[in-house]
Design an enzyme around this catalytic site. Structure first.
Site, short mmCIF file in Angstrom:
data_model
loop_
_atom_site.label_atom_id
_atom_site.label_comp_id
_atom_site.label_asym_id
_atom_site.label_seq_id
_atom_site.Cartn_x
_atom_site.Cartn_y
_atom_site.Cartn_z
N GLU A 151 6.34 -2.95 10.33
CA GLU A 151 7.58 -3.69 10.12
C GLU A 151 8.57 -2.98 9.21
O GLU A 151 9.78 -3.13 9.38
CB GLU A 151 7.26 -5.09 9.54
CG GLU A 151 6.55 -6.02 10.49
CD GLU A 151 7.40 -6.38 11.70
OE1 GLU A 151 8.62 -6.59 11.54
OE2 GLU A 151 6.85 -6.42 12.82
N SER A 425 -2.75 -10.89 53.87
CA SER A 425 -1.94 -11.06 55.09
C SER A 425 -0.77 -12.01 54.90
O SER A 425 0.10 -12.10 55.77
CB SER A 425 -2.82 -11.58 56.23
OG SER A 425 -3.73 -10.59 56.65
#
Length: 603
Positions: A151, A425
């Protein structure tokens, strides 16, 4: 004092020197001038004036009339800016909070998420936040350094803001130079989380920097770090490291190990997205690894300790069972955080009316549970997902992301509706739709006989039908209705993979960008898609070619009842992704029971 015996008499001739021309000289110059005018061959030499203000040409006038006022204006503007900046600095400097005010900043109104009726509460973010103050010396060193590493690695060096980091952010935002990065220090985050609204404006950023500078003067570095660890939000009602440790690991902050500390540090970038309770665990662990590598790079841990932490299997504390439709709700929270900011979502008191139909959601959960039990017994399949949308408006009515959100054995927290999976499919209708755009039709005859295809991607490719039989010449209506593989591959071969991908993107698929990966097997499910995209694309068929953006939120109100946003169906009319006649042809085939009877039987 005069020197004795030395007589000096000054002539003081300067008193008698005249500083102007004599009368004779004046007459002489007049005569010369007159003579030169008459003769034309004698010219009086007049010395040119020198000096800046002595010039009499046009540039002198220009500079006096324009440049001097501009200089005065610039000086005035500069003084004005200095005065205003000083006033702003002193005004913001007076707003530095006390330790108690920082603690009070974690208070807020809770956000509630409802179903589409506004009556069923799906998720209430309220709860008892652990307000136990943890002194800095009770937080493990590696937990502190994990946060600092990722940070604000210059925390102990700067004075509240990191100027070089801000320059890099500015270069990226204005000119696109360098990678995207954050420029806020730990002190700035503390100020932002405690005092400021989530809006992203230059005014707020200036205020944040001024107050951060004054905070650094008021508190020591360790005091600032202690404040930060006790008020920083970790998602939901977990404010501070102690609340986060209890919420995600069920232990005190003092008992966290390196792997757990790195996880909490990793979450700070986006607490909703990286939540251990959400659907982005892979991304969370990737970021944890980044944190650990940063710690190694900066010398806070050795490589061996980091590797052990990366390999450690972590168990997270489960969410309370009271949450309804957890996959849907947590994704909705992500959307809200992106739009309104983490702080507003966690303590802004929002009332969110979602698109979810609770009755349909319960039916969906029950149907999926039965389906999984059946597939598990017959095929050994342990998971499933389901999504239901209103094709007319794009509203998401039900979402079940897994067999059981709380089942860790099968990664129940992962929202499979948002994960790329092979569609099998079920992708064939998209390919046939693309073929109709290229001139084929439901009556076009294709030969269902084993065929070898030579391709750049698959090499020699020889598809077979699922029943391993050949059916000879058939119209496309029957090859699609019977879901035959060989004719489908011939169709994508004739249509072109690029044309199929172009249509797929128009219909809403978001995972097919890397086109170099796809060949003829795309028609048999060789390209991974998200279930949520798949449902949106099939809604295009249902709406005769119109594609609607998905909607998860119907209304958002703030804590005072003011409407922040509201969805109306007329605001989402959709756009044409497929020619209406092509969509109707696909619908006709998919609903033709007689066309599929030769493979699947009637009914």
């Amino acid at each position: 004092m005069p020197i004795p015996a030395l007589k000096v008499k000054s002539p003081q001739s300067w008193k008698n020197k005249r500083s102007y021309p004599s009368d004779k000289l004046i007459e002489k110059r007049r005569a010369a001038f007159s003579f030169g005018r008459n003769r034309g061959d004698v010219k009086l030499k007049v010395p040119k004036r020198s000096g800046y203000f002595g010039r009499s040409d046009g540039s002198s006038v220009l500079k006096q009339k324009i440049l001097k006022p501009l200089l005065k204006l610039a000086m005035f503007v500069f003084i004005f800016i200095v005065i205003i900046s000083s006033l702003v600095f002193f005004y913001y400097s007076s707003q530095v909070p006390t330790r108690e005010e920082f603690l009070a900043s974690t208070e807020g109104s809770t956000t509630k998420i409802y179903d589409r009726t506004g009556k069923v509460v799906l998720y209430d973010l309220s709860g008892d936040t652990n307000k136990t103050w943890v002194p800095l010396d009770q937080i493990p060193e590696y937990v502190k350094w994990a946060v600092i590493s990722v940070e604000d690695d210059q925390f102990y060096a700067h004075r509240g803001f990191d100027f070089p980091a801000l320059v890099k952010v500015g270069l990226h935002e204005l000119f696109g130079i360098g990678p995207r990065r954050g420029g806020s220090t730990i002190t700035q985050q503390l100020v932002k989380n405690a005092l400021l609204s989530p809006e992203k404006t230059y005014r707020r950023k200036i205020k944040e920097m001024v107050i951060a500078y004054q905070v650094e003067k008021k508190f020591s570095k360790d005091e600032i770090l202690e404040l930060y660890f006790n008020v920083v939000p970790y998602g939901s009602t977990a404010y501070g490291i102690e609340a986060a440790a209890q919420a995600y690991f069920g232990k005190s902050a003092s008992q966290l190990d390196l792997a757990e500390g790195a996880i909490l540090a990793a979450m700070l970038k986006a607490t909703t997205y990286y939540s251990p309770h959400g659907s982005h665990l892979d991304e969370l662990f990737d970021r944890q690894h980044f944190v650990l590598n940063q710690m190694v790079k900066l010398g806070y841990v050795n490589e061996q300790a980091a590797e052990v932490a990366m390999e450690r299997q972590l168990e997270f504390k489960k969410l309370p069972q009271s949450i309804k439709a957890p996959h849907y709700v947590l994704y909705l929270k992500e959307l809200l955080a992106e739009k309104y900011g983490e702080e507003m979502v966690e303590k802004g008191g929002l009332k969110v009316i979602s698109s979810l139909d609770w009755d349909k959601q319960q039916i969906a959960e029950e149907a999926l549970k039965k389906g999984v039990e059946k597939n598990e017994a017959n095929y050994g399949a342990h998971n499933a997902a389901l999504v239901s949308i209103d094709a007319r408006t794009g509203e998401v009515l039900a979402m079940v992301g897994s067999r059981d959100y709380f089942n860790q054995e099968y990664d129940g927290a992962v929202n499979v509706t948002m994960r790329p999976r092979q569609p099998g499919s079920s992708f064939k209708p998209v390919v046939y739709a693309a073929s109709f755009l290229k001139g084929l039709s439901p009556e076009t005859i294709l030969f269902d006989v084993v065929t070898k295809f030579k391709t750049d991607i698959e090499g020699e490719y020889e598809p077979h039908n699922y029943d391993d039989k050949e059916h000879g010449p058939l119209p496309i209506r029957k090859t699609l209705a019977g879901s035959l593989n060989i004719p489908a591959v011939k169709t994508i071969y004739l249509t072109g993979v690029e044309n199929v991908l172009n249509l797929a993107e128009k219909m809403g698929y978001t995972t097919l960008a890397d086109r170099s990966r796809f060949g003829l097997s795309l028609v048999l499910g060789g390209g991974e898609v998200k279930l949520i995209d798949h449902a949106k694309a099939f809604a295009v068929f249902a709406q005769n070619g119109q594609r609607h953006n998905l909607q998860y939120i119907l209304q958002v109100l703030d804590k005072d009842g003011k409407v922040l946003e509201e969805f109306k169906a007329e605001d989402n009319p959709g756009e044409e992704a497929l020619e209406p006649q092509v969509a109707k042809k696909i619908n006709s085939i998919l609903s033709d029971d007689s066309a599929r009877a030769y493979i699947f039987g009637v009914g």
